[in-house]
Structures are given as structure tokens and as C-alpha cells.
Scaffold this motif. Structure first.
Motif, PDB file in Angstrom:
ATOM      1  N   ILE A  93      39.603  26.107  34.410  1.00  0.00           N
ATOM      2  CA  ILE A  93      40.409  26.718  33.271  1.00  0.00           C
ATOM      3  C   ILE A  93      38.919  26.628  32.111  1.00  0.00           C
ATOM      4  N   ALA A  94      38.808  28.074  31.750  1.00  0.00           N
ATOM      5  CA  ALA A  94      37.935  27.991  30.584  1.00  0.00           C
ATOM      6  C   ALA A  94      38.515  28.141  29.282  1.00  0.00           C
ATOM      7  N   LYS A  95      38.491  27.273  28.202  1.00  0.00           N
ATOM      8  CA  LYS A  95      39.116  27.308  27.104  1.00  0.00           C
ATOM      9  C   LYS A  95      38.141  27.409  25.783  1.00  0.00           C
ATOM     10  N   HIS A  96      38.656  28.298  24.945  1.00  0.00           N
ATOM     11  CA  HIS A  96      37.895  28.463  23.728  1.00  0.00           C
ATOM     12  C   HIS A  96      38.991  28.622  22.614  1.00  0.00           C
ATOM     13  N   ASP A  97      39.064  27.935  21.626  1.00  0.00           N
ATOM     14  CA  ASP A  97      39.897  27.981  20.261  1.00  0.00           C
ATOM     15  C   ASP A  97      41.497  28.053  20.849  1.00  0.00           C
ATOM     16  N   GLN A  98      42.290  29.190  20.900  1.00  0.00           N
ATOM     17  CA  GLN A  98      43.407  29.337  21.735  1.00  0.00           C
ATOM     18  C   GLN A  98      43.417  30.056  22.588  1.00  0.00           C
ATOM     19  N   SER A  99      42.279  30.445  23.312  1.00  0.00           N
ATOM     20  CA  SER A  99      42.175  31.206  24.539  1.00  0.00           C
ATOM     21  C   SER A  99      42.078  30.184  25.639  1.00  0.00           C
ATOM     22  N   ARG A 100      42.771  30.686  26.825  1.00  0.00           N
ATOM     23  CA  ARG A 100      42.816  29.701  27.832  1.00  0.00           C
ATOM     24  C   ARG A 100      42.898  30.800  29.048  1.00  0.00           C
ATOM     25  N   LEU A 101      41.759  30.718  29.917  1.00  0.00           N
ATOM     26  CA  LEU A 101      41.599  31.465  31.193  1.00  0.00           C
ATOM     27  C   LEU A 101      41.646  30.602  32.365  1.00  0.00           C
ATOM     28  N   PHE A 102      42.366  31.105  33.488  1.00  0.00           N
ATOM     29  CA  PHE A 102      42.320  30.506  34.733  1.00  0.00           C
ATOM     30  C   PHE A 102      41.197  31.343  35.611  1.00  0.00           C
ATOM     31  N   ILE A 103      40.345  30.649  36.052  1.00  0.00           N
ATOM     32  CA  ILE A 103      39.012  31.650  36.778  1.00  0.00           C
ATOM     33  C   ILE A 103      39.052  31.162  38.134  1.00  0.00           C
ATOM     34  N   GLN A 104      38.901  32.139  39.039  1.00  0.00           N
ATOM     35  CA  GLN A 104      39.108  31.987  40.658  1.00  0.00           C
ATOM     36  C   GLN A 104      37.758  32.598  41.047  1.00  0.00           C
ATOM     37  N   CYS A 105      37.091  32.014  41.656  1.00  0.00           N
ATOM     38  CA  CYS A 105      35.643  32.732  42.110  1.00  0.00           C
ATOM     39  C   CYS A 105      35.708  32.735  43.560  1.00  0.00           C
ATOM     40  N   ILE A 106      35.461  34.063  44.081  1.00  0.00           N
ATOM     41  CA  ILE A 106      35.491  34.568  45.332  1.00  0.00           C
ATOM     42  C   ILE A 106      33.943  35.184  46.065  1.00  0.00           C
ATOM     43  N   ASP A 107      33.400  34.509  46.888  1.00  0.00           N
ATOM     44  CA  ASP A 107      32.106  35.118  47.319  1.00  0.00           C
ATOM     45  C   ASP A 107      32.315  36.128  48.493  1.00  0.00           C
ATOM     46  N   GLU A 108      31.212  36.859  48.710  1.00  0.00           N
ATOM     47  CA  GLU A 108      31.376  37.825  49.844  1.00  0.00           C
ATOM     48  C   GLU A 108      31.787  37.298  51.137  1.00  0.00           C
ATOM     49  N   ASN A 109      31.461  36.170  51.728  1.00  0.00           N
ATOM     50  CA  ASN A 109      31.621  35.332  52.955  1.00  0.00           C
ATOM     51  C   ASN A 109      32.988  35.661  53.161  1.00  0.00           C
ATOM     52  N   ILE A 110      34.083  35.982  52.321  1.00  0.00           N
ATOM     53  CA  ILE A 110      35.267  36.002  52.469  1.00  0.00           C
ATOM     54  C   ILE A 110      35.922  37.067  53.451  1.00  0.00           C
ATOM     55  N   ARG A 111      34.698  38.063  53.433  1.00  0.00           N
ATOM     56  CA  ARG A 111      35.057  39.384  54.015  1.00  0.00           C
ATOM     57  C   ARG A 111      34.559  39.299  55.548  1.00  0.00           C
ATOM     58  N   LYS A 112      34.221  38.050  56.016  1.00  0.00           N
ATOM     59  CA  LYS A 112      34.036  37.825  57.635  1.00  0.00           C
ATOM     60  C   LYS A 112      35.357  37.237  58.134  1.00  0.00           C
ATOM     61  N   PHE A 113      36.337  37.050  57.184  1.00  0.00           N
ATOM     62  CA  PHE A 113      37.816  36.461  57.739  1.00  0.00           C
ATOM     63  C   PHE A 113      38.871  37.337  57.603  1.00  0.00           C
ATOM     64  N   ILE A 114      38.843  37.819  56.370  1.00  0.00           N
ATOM     65  CA  ILE A 114      39.956  39.140  56.168  1.00  0.00           C
ATOM     66  C   ILE A 114      39.537  40.526  55.678  1.00  0.00           C
ATOM     67  N   SER A 115      40.264  41.270  55.947  1.00  0.00           N
ATOM     68  CA  SER A 115      39.940  42.656  55.536  1.00  0.00           C
ATOM     69  C   SER A 115      39.914  42.677  53.795  1.00  0.00           C
ATOM     70  N   ASN A 116      39.366  43.824  53.319  1.00  0.00           N
ATOM     71  CA  ASN A 116      39.491  44.312  52.045  1.00  0.00           C
ATOM     72  C   ASN A 116      40.898  44.335  51.407  1.00  0.00           C
ATOM     73  N   GLU A 117      41.538  45.145  52.421  1.00  0.00           N
ATOM     74  CA  GLU A 117      42.915  45.395  51.972  1.00  0.00           C
ATOM     75  C   GLU A 117      43.676  44.016  51.950  1.00  0.00           C
ATOM     76  N   THR A 118      43.684  43.259  52.781  1.00  0.00           N
ATOM     77  CA  THR A 118      44.341  41.856  52.767  1.00  0.00           C
ATOM     78  C   THR A 118      43.946  41.229  51.601  1.00  0.00           C
ATOM     79  N   LEU A 119      42.544  41.021  51.239  1.00  0.00           N
ATOM     80  CA  LEU A 119      42.095  40.384  50.241  1.00  0.00           C
ATOM     81  C   LEU A 119      42.586  40.663  48.972  1.00  0.00           C
TER      82      LEU A 119
END
Length: 292
Positions: free
Chosen positions: A40-66
Motif C-alpha cells: 500500500i502506498a500512502k500520502h496524506d489522505q491518499s491510499r493506493l493498493f499496488i499490484q506488480c505484474i511482470d511479463e513472465n506471467i504470459r508464459k503461464f496464461i493468455s492475455n485474455e485470461t490475465l
């Protein structure tokens, strides 16, 4: 749910994304405190849930499924916690602009675009220079919408203030009554009586016992010379004010607000099983004594 890899590439992406936020003074919350995202990234009253995905995911599932799984995770987190999940990628699904993902209700940025996310937390007036993803992210943040609305009020931009107050209502799934109070006050104070009447009716149907909404609706009824409505609302206000549950919540807020900052010193690095460094919460003992 998106399959999250523990590859060196994804770990590097997470680390670099955190560093980008920290370089702009954001606080990073992660580890066991966060289960729905990488951090979670927080600044003053802002709070964002951040999820990182790298390109290796495409070895396991299709773009549509992702994309489908990303959209599903966004909906689940919004339903559970009323927060927006934001993705940071090091690739482009399907080779299309990331703005195309908005069609699936997914907001995603590349690592070198993190500054675009950060800018949303400090924006003071709406700019036409914002891209589609920034606008979508901005409208999903209740506090950001309220900040813009207040800023427009300060400079006399009433129409814009109303628009952003409405966006705040739309973004506020858990505490809609509070946002409705803000919107209704603008409408009542500035003579938008027809709009105020519509908002009042809708808001009271969702939160019929909210004293803020009842009070503003009473003021509106005065403005419209609806004497019967004024009497009805006055009786409702008196009834709600005298209810034990309302008195309890009011007293609880007063006592906890007064003592919370003074009495509690929690070690943020402590585990759930470790001892908490805190003084006794005297407000709670006073509350129990007051109730009994």
C-alpha cells in the motif's frame, strides 16, 4: 485471482516501484499487513493498493485470461474495502495501449509512469493534460474528489465543485452518507434547490437516520417553504438525537478522539503476539462508566 510469480523479475519490479513512490515522500506499507496487493502506498489522505505484474506471467496464461483475472481482483477489492487496485506492469498485454484496459475496469501503468499515479495525490484542480487512466484513478479516490471540490469552492467554481462532490459520492461505497452530506451542503448553501431535493431524497433513502442529512434537508425545506416537511424532519432529528445508540456513538467519538493521540504509542514493527507499548485507554473506562 491473478497468478503472482516469485520470479527475480517481479521482485525487482516491486522493489523499483516502491522506490519510485518513496522518492516522492510516500509511505510504503507491506508484508503481513497487506494481503490483497504487493503493498500500500500512502500520502496524506491518499491510499493506493499496488499490484506488480511482470511479463513472465504470459508464459503461464493468455492475455485474455490475465485481463479477466485483473478485472475480477479489482472488483473483489472494491467490494471488500472500497479501495482501488492499481497495477504496475513491465509489459503491455496484447500490445495495446494500457488505456484500453479501462474497458475492463483495470487501471495500469508502466514503471516509468509511476509519477502519473503520484500526481493524483497532490492535484488541486482538474487538468485537461491528465490521461484517461489518471482521470479514472482520480474519480475512484473519494478523498481526491473531495479535495478538488473544496478547492473549487475556494475559488468560486461552484459548478465544478458540485461535479467533483458527485464523483466523491460515486467513489464512496462504504461511507456514502458522509459524501452525500458534503454534496447536499454545497447544493443547499448555493441555492441549487432542485438538485438538492433530488439528492436529499436519495440520500435519506440510504441513510434515513443521518443527522447531517436530516439537518440539511430541514434547511432545504425551510428554503422551499415546506412547513409540514420542516416539522416532520424536526421530529425525526429530535427522535434520532435521543436514541441511546446515537448517544453512545457520540460519546464514543468524543472520548476516543480526545485520548487516542495522547495515550497510544504502538510499535508498528511489533507482531500480533508481541506486547503492545500503550498506556491504558482511559476513554474506554470512562465510556463504560458513563453507559452504566
Amino acid at each position: 485471482m491473478v497468478l503472482l510469480l516469485s520470479s527475480p523479475e517481479r521482485k525487482r519490479l516491486i522493489r523499483n516501484t516502491k522506490h519510485s513512490f518513496e522518492s516522492y515522500g510516500w509511505e510504503i506499507v507491506g508484508g503481513d499487513d497487506v494481503s490483497e496487493a504487493d503493498f500500500i502506498a500512502k500520502h496524506d489522505q491518499s491510499r493506493l493498493f499496488i499490484q506488480c505484474i511482470d511479463e513472465n506471467i504470459r508464459k503461464f496464461i493468455s492475455n485474455e485470461t490475465l485481463i479477466s483475472q485483473m478485472s475480477s481482483d479489482v472488483s473483489i477489492l472494491r467490494a471488500r474495502k472500497n479501495v482501488r487496485l492499481v497495477y504496475v506492469l513491465n509489459f503491455t498485454p496484447d500490445g495495446q495501449p494500457l488505456s484500453q484496459l479501462l474497458l475492463s475496469d483495470v487501471i495500469a501503468f508502466h514503471l516509468n509512469e509511476v509519477e502519473k499515479i503520484i500526481g493524483i495525490a497532490t492535484i488541486t484542480v482538474y487538468s485537461k493534460d491528465l490521461d484517461e487512466r489518471q482521470v479514472s484513478l482520480l474519480k475512484s479516490q473519494r478523498n481526491s474528489c473531495l479535495r478538488l471540490s473544496r478547492n473549487y469552492l475556494d475559488i468560486g467554481g461552484i459548478e465544478n465543485a458540485i461535479d467533483w462532490a458527485r464523483f466523491a459520492v460515486q467513489a464512496d461505497k462504504k461511507m456514502a452518507a458522509a459524501s452525500y452530506v458534503f454534496l447536499l451542503k454545497i447544493l443547499v448553501d448555493h441555492g441549487y434547490r432542485a438538485q438538492a431535493a433530488e439528492v436529499s431524497e436519495l440520500a435519506l433513502s440510504l441513510a434515513p437516520d443521518n443527522l447531517g442529512l436530516l439537518s440539511l434537508s430541514k434547511t432545504l425545506a425551510h428554503q422551499l417553504n415546506h412547513s409540514t416537511k420542516v416539522e416532520q424532519l424536526n421530529e425525526k432529528i429530535q427522535s434520532v438525537s435521543q436514541r441511546p445508540d446515537h448517544k453512545f456513538r457520540q460519546r464514543f467519538a468524543q472520548l476516543s478522539g480526545r485520548d487516542n493521540d495522547r495515550d497510544v504509542t504502538l510499535d508498528r514493527n511489533s507482531s500480533p503476539n508481541s506486547k503492545v507499548k500503550t498506556k491504558p485507554k482511559r476513554w474506554f473506562r470512562r465510556l463504560i462508566k458513563w453507559v452504566s
